[in-house]
Write a protein that holds these residues in place. Structure first.
Motif, PDB file in Angstrom:
ATOM      1  N   ASP A  66       0.829  -1.205   0.000  1.00 28.61           N
ATOM      2  CA  ASP A  66       0.000   0.000   0.000  1.00 28.61           C
ATOM      3  C   ASP A  66       0.863   1.255   0.000  1.00 28.61           C
ATOM      4  O   ASP A  66       0.564   2.235  -0.701  1.00 28.61           O
ATOM      5  CB  ASP A  66      -0.922   0.017   1.218  1.00 28.61           C
ATOM      6  N   ALA A  70       1.033   4.086  -2.873  1.00 29.78           N
ATOM      7  CA  ALA A  70       0.737   5.494  -2.580  1.00 29.78           C
ATOM      8  C   ALA A  70       1.887   6.399  -2.995  1.00 29.78           C
ATOM      9  O   ALA A  70       1.686   7.463  -3.584  1.00 29.78           O
ATOM     10  CB  ALA A  70       0.444   5.668  -1.095  1.00 29.78           C
ATOM     11  N   ARG A  85      -9.329   9.632  -5.466  1.00 29.29           N
ATOM     12  CA  ARG A  85      -8.453   8.550  -5.889  1.00 29.29           C
ATOM     13  C   ARG A  85      -7.485   9.055  -6.950  1.00 29.29           C
ATOM     14  O   ARG A  85      -7.868   9.844  -7.807  1.00 29.29           O
ATOM     15  CB  ARG A  85      -9.292   7.393  -6.468  1.00 29.29           C
ATOM     16  N   GLU A  89      -5.580   8.496   0.394  1.00 32.65           N
ATOM     17  CA  GLU A  89      -4.963   7.955   1.596  1.00 32.65           C
ATOM     18  C   GLU A  89      -3.625   8.623   1.896  1.00 32.65           C
ATOM     19  O   GLU A  89      -3.299   8.891   3.048  1.00 32.65           O
ATOM     20  CB  GLU A  89      -4.805   6.444   1.472  1.00 32.65           C
ATOM     21  N   PHE A  92      -4.414  11.960   3.316  1.00 34.72           N
ATOM     22  CA  PHE A  92      -4.911  11.763   4.677  1.00 34.72           C
ATOM     23  C   PHE A  92      -3.765  11.592   5.664  1.00 34.72           C
ATOM     24  O   PHE A  92      -3.719  12.252   6.703  1.00 34.72           O
ATOM     25  CB  PHE A  92      -5.831  10.541   4.713  1.00 34.72           C
ATOM     26  N   LEU A 151     -13.567   6.644   1.205  1.00 38.50           N
ATOM     27  CA  LEU A 151     -12.366   7.467   1.114  1.00 38.50           C
ATOM     28  C   LEU A 151     -12.318   8.449   2.283  1.00 38.50           C
ATOM     29  O   LEU A 151     -13.340   9.009   2.667  1.00 38.50           O
ATOM     30  CB  LEU A 151     -12.336   8.254  -0.199  1.00 38.50           C
ATOM     31  N   HIS A 187     -16.550   5.464   8.580  1.00 38.78           N
ATOM     32  CA  HIS A 187     -15.741   4.406   7.968  1.00 38.78           C
ATOM     33  C   HIS A 187     -16.085   3.066   8.611  1.00 38.78           C
ATOM     34  O   HIS A 187     -16.369   3.001   9.811  1.00 38.78           O
ATOM     35  CB  HIS A 187     -14.253   4.701   8.151  1.00 38.78           C
ATOM     36  N   SER A 191     -11.671  -0.513   7.405  1.00 43.55           N
ATOM     37  CA  SER A 191     -11.111   0.740   6.892  1.00 43.55           C
ATOM     38  C   SER A 191     -10.586   1.615   8.027  1.00 43.55           C
ATOM     39  O   SER A 191      -9.507   2.215   7.918  1.00 43.55           O
ATOM     40  CB  SER A 191     -12.179   1.500   6.093  1.00 43.55           C
ATOM     41  N   LEU A 195      -6.617   2.645   8.257  1.00 41.64           N
ATOM     42  CA  LEU A 195      -6.171   4.036   8.249  1.00 41.64           C
ATOM     43  C   LEU A 195      -5.446   4.396   9.548  1.00 41.64           C
ATOM     44  O   LEU A 195      -4.453   5.131   9.537  1.00 41.64           O
ATOM     45  CB  LEU A 195      -7.368   4.970   8.037  1.00 41.64           C
TER      46      LEU A 195
END
Length: 274
Positions: A66, A70, A85, A89, A92, A151, A187, A191, A195
């Motif tokens: 991941d 990213a 997208r 993330e 964030f 998201l 969320h 998720s 996160l």
């Protein structure tokens, strides 16, 4: 390093590896353990922050794909599409980390020594109660299910970044506060925990760097003891992440809320009593 020191290093690493991902304060509980075996309170707090390096590495290894994805998307990042997208993330984590620093560094510098375990314990117990109530709502009414977002946005980042900053105080659970904040924001369970784990990576590195700068090096332990604790926390932390996410994915989330909420209530009560 004698046998006694080795045993303490092994136990400290294992405790950090497990407690970091549960809604009980890893820093508060690890500080209590280290104090109980003869470490001064100041060094115990510094050590508990330093050992977050181990669980930070656990999360980085677990989410290596991941993270690579990213970072690979980063060259295409634009402010206008920051929380769309494929940038959501990464944006964030970056914004949440910045807010964590704004909140956490002043707290560490001015309030850490004065923070009481009572306040921290009460806060952890409150998080547990909220988790239990969330589970009750999800069990009794399908229409109350909170998981309808896919998201994160900038409000999520600011909210949970601030909550993560508060976790510098002894007794305040980082994972409990951040995951609960994300659940409240809509969320779903997997998720929220994902996160929360991702944003722990830069925060953990920052906490360790701040601690080492404050202590002028390793906080009151030998290099061998620190190495043992870090290795154990990495291994145990990786296994704990995997186990918790498997539970969250396979067990009804209301049941997960009950279980984690109960742990937080008990943990908060123990910190308060201690």
């Amino acid at each position: 390093m004698d046998l006694h020191e080795l045993l303490i290093a092994l136990l400290a690493g294992a405790l950090q590896g497990v407690l970091e991902w549960l809604p009980v304060s890893s820093q508060g509980n690890l500080s209590l353990f280290l104090t109980a075996v003869g470490t001064s309170p100041e060094i115990a707090i510094q050590l508990s922050l330093f050992l977050q390096v181990g669980t930070t590495l656990s999360a980085a290894i677990y989410y290596r794909e991941d993270i690579a994805e990213a970072l690979g998307d980063a060259p295409g990042w634009r402010p206008r599409t920051a929380f769309e997208r494929p940038n959501a993330e990464l944006s964030f984590v970056v914004l949440a980390t910045a807010v964590t620093g704004v909140v956490g560094i002043p707290l560490y510098a001015t309030l850490l020594d004065a923070a009481s375990e009572l306040a921290g314990g009460a806060f952890v117990a409150l998080i547990g109660i909220l988790l239990v109530l969330t589970g009750l709502l999800q069990q009794t009414s399908e229409s109350v299910g909170l998981g309808n977002r896919d998201l994160p946005d900038w409000i999520d980042a600011v909210l949970v970044g601030a909550l993560q900053g508060l976790a510098v105080l002894p007794g305040v659970s980082r994972s409990g506060t951040t995951a609960s904040g994300l659940l409240v924001r809509g969320h779903d369970g997997p998720s929220a925990f994902r996160l929360s784990f991702l944003m722990s990576i830069p925060a953990g590195l920052g906490a360790a760097a701040l601690t080492m700068a404050d202590a002028g090096g390793l906080p009151g332990v030998s290099a061998g003891s620190a190495a043992v604790s870090l290795v154990v926390s990495v291994v145990v932390g990786y296994a704990a992440i995997d186990a918790l996410l498997r539970i969250v994915e396979r067990v009804p989330f209301w049941a997960v809320c009950y279980g984690l909420g109960g742990l937080a209530i008990v943990g908060g009560a123990l910190v308060t009593v201690a």
